[in-house]
Write a protein that holds these residues in place. Sequence first.
Motif, mmCIF file in Angstrom:
data_model
loop_
_atom_site.group_PDB
_atom_site.id
_atom_site.type_symbol
_atom_site.label_atom_id
_atom_site.label_comp_id
_atom_site.label_asym_id
_atom_site.label_seq_id
_atom_site.Cartn_x
_atom_site.Cartn_y
_atom_site.Cartn_z
ATOM 1 N N CYS A 187 50.008 33.213 29.093
ATOM 2 C CA CYS A 187 48.629 33.297 29.997
ATOM 3 C C CYS A 187 48.128 31.921 30.098
ATOM 4 O O CYS A 187 47.280 31.709 30.656
ATOM 5 C CB CYS A 187 47.775 34.280 29.667
ATOM 6 S SG CYS A 187 48.311 36.039 29.778
ATOM 7 N N PRO A 201 39.613 32.300 33.986
ATOM 8 C CA PRO A 201 40.682 32.875 34.632
ATOM 9 C C PRO A 201 41.718 33.333 33.767
ATOM 10 O O PRO A 201 42.617 34.502 33.832
ATOM 11 C CB PRO A 201 41.126 31.946 36.055
ATOM 12 C CG PRO A 201 39.849 31.401 36.244
ATOM 13 C CD PRO A 201 39.372 30.890 34.933
ATOM 14 N N GLU A 202 42.122 32.388 33.119
ATOM 15 C CA GLU A 202 43.565 32.421 32.138
ATOM 16 C C GLU A 202 42.947 33.652 30.898
ATOM 17 O O GLU A 202 43.863 34.425 30.741
ATOM 18 C CB GLU A 202 43.762 31.200 31.495
ATOM 19 C CG GLU A 202 44.430 30.133 32.174
ATOM 20 C CD GLU A 202 43.227 29.441 33.097
ATOM 21 O OE1 GLU A 202 43.785 28.479 34.130
ATOM 22 O OE2 GLU A 202 42.005 29.445 32.780
ATOM 23 N N GLN A 204 40.763 35.795 31.619
ATOM 24 C CA GLN A 204 40.745 37.151 32.210
ATOM 25 C C GLN A 204 42.347 37.786 32.597
ATOM 26 O O GLN A 204 42.466 39.156 32.275
ATOM 27 C CB GLN A 204 40.116 37.111 33.668
ATOM 28 C CG GLN A 204 38.741 36.834 33.759
ATOM 29 C CD GLN A 204 38.255 36.604 34.852
ATOM 30 O OE1 GLN A 204 38.254 35.621 35.530
ATOM 31 N NE2 GLN A 204 37.402 37.486 35.687
ATOM 32 N N LYS A 205 43.168 37.020 32.646
ATOM 33 C CA LYS A 205 44.714 37.473 32.946
ATOM 34 C C LYS A 205 45.086 37.742 31.533
ATOM 35 O O LYS A 205 46.013 38.914 31.558
ATOM 36 C CB LYS A 205 45.292 35.938 33.498
ATOM 37 C CG LYS A 205 46.997 36.423 33.826
ATOM 38 C CD LYS A 205 47.486 35.196 33.801
ATOM 39 C CE LYS A 205 49.208 35.406 34.119
ATOM 40 N NZ LYS A 205 50.073 34.202 34.593
ATOM 41 N N GLN A 208 43.543 41.519 31.045
ATOM 42 C CA GLN A 208 44.198 42.378 31.922
ATOM 43 C C GLN A 208 45.422 42.530 31.221
ATOM 44 O O GLN A 208 45.880 44.007 31.223
ATOM 45 C CB GLN A 208 44.305 41.629 32.961
ATOM 46 C CG GLN A 208 44.713 42.651 34.219
ATOM 47 C CD GLN A 208 44.571 41.996 35.547
ATOM 48 O OE1 GLN A 208 45.015 40.942 35.900
ATOM 49 N NE2 GLN A 208 44.567 42.774 36.725
#
Length: 286
Positions: A187, A201-202, A204-205, A208
Motif C-alpha cells: 500500500c 490515502p495510503e 486508508q487503503k 481498508q
Amino acid sequence: MTVDEAQAYCTALTKTSGSNFYYSFFFLPKARRSAMYTVYAFCKAVDSAVDEPAPGSQPQEELARWRVELDAAYHGTPTWPITISLAHHVKALSIPKVYFEELIKGVEMDLHNNRYVTFDELSSYCYRVASVVGLICLHIFGATSARAQDYAVDLGMAFQLTNILRDVGTDAAQNRIYLPLEDLKACKYSEKALRQQTYSPEFQKLMQFEAARARQYYDKARAALMALPPHERRALTVAEIMRGVYSRILKKIEASDYQVFGPRLRLTTSHRLTIAAGIWLRSRFS
C-alpha cells in the motif's frame, strides 16, 4: 483460599475490567458464567504480565510463574486465587491444558516480536492469543464439535484483527506494528508514517484492505455457525453476542474512514447491552 473465595476474586476482577465481552456473560447460566469469569481473569492476568507489568517485575519471569501455576491447577495443587478457581472449572468442563499453554506462548510473543512480515506470521499470533480462547469457551458453552471449533478459530481471528485495527496507533506508539509489513509495502505506507501516526490515502487503503480481511473471518465464522445443528447454535449464543459487538466496532472503524489515531473507538454500554439483548432474544425465538 476456598474455591468460592477464589471465584469471588475472579468475578470481581472481571466486573471491573470494562471488557466488551463482559456484557455477553450475563446470558450464561450461573455455573457457566462463573467459569467464564475465571477464564477471563486468567487471560487478563497473563496478558497484563506483559502489557502492564507491575513495577519491578520481569514479564518473562511472571509468565514462568503462570506456567507453574497452570501445571498446579491441572494437578490439583494451585496456590493463586485465579488458578484455584481455574482448577475447579477445567476439571468440571474438561478443558484441555494445551489451550492455556498456547495462550501463554502467544502473550510471550510480544516480548520478542514487534513486527510481522507476513500475514501467515501474524495468524500464528492471533490464533494463540484469541482463537484458543474461543476453543476454551466452547467447553464452557457446551459445543465442541469440529465445526464449532472452526467457528471459534475464525471468530477469534476476526476479534484479534479488529483489535489490531482499533489500536494500531496506540501499538505503533509502543513500537509494535501488528499489520503485516508486506501489506504496508503493497500500500506504499511506511513504518515511519505509522509510527508518526500519519493519516493519508495510503493509510486508508491499507486499513481498508485489513478491514476486508477481518470481515472475511467474520463471514467464515457465520458460515460455520449456520452449518451447525440448532442446539449447538443456541449453545453459542454468547459467542454470537461477542460477534455482534466486535463486528460493530469494525463497522465503526470503517464508518470513520479509519480515523483510529485519536480517541479509542468504542460502543456505549447501552449499545452493547442492546446488541446483546437482541441477539439473545433472536436465539430463543428463532
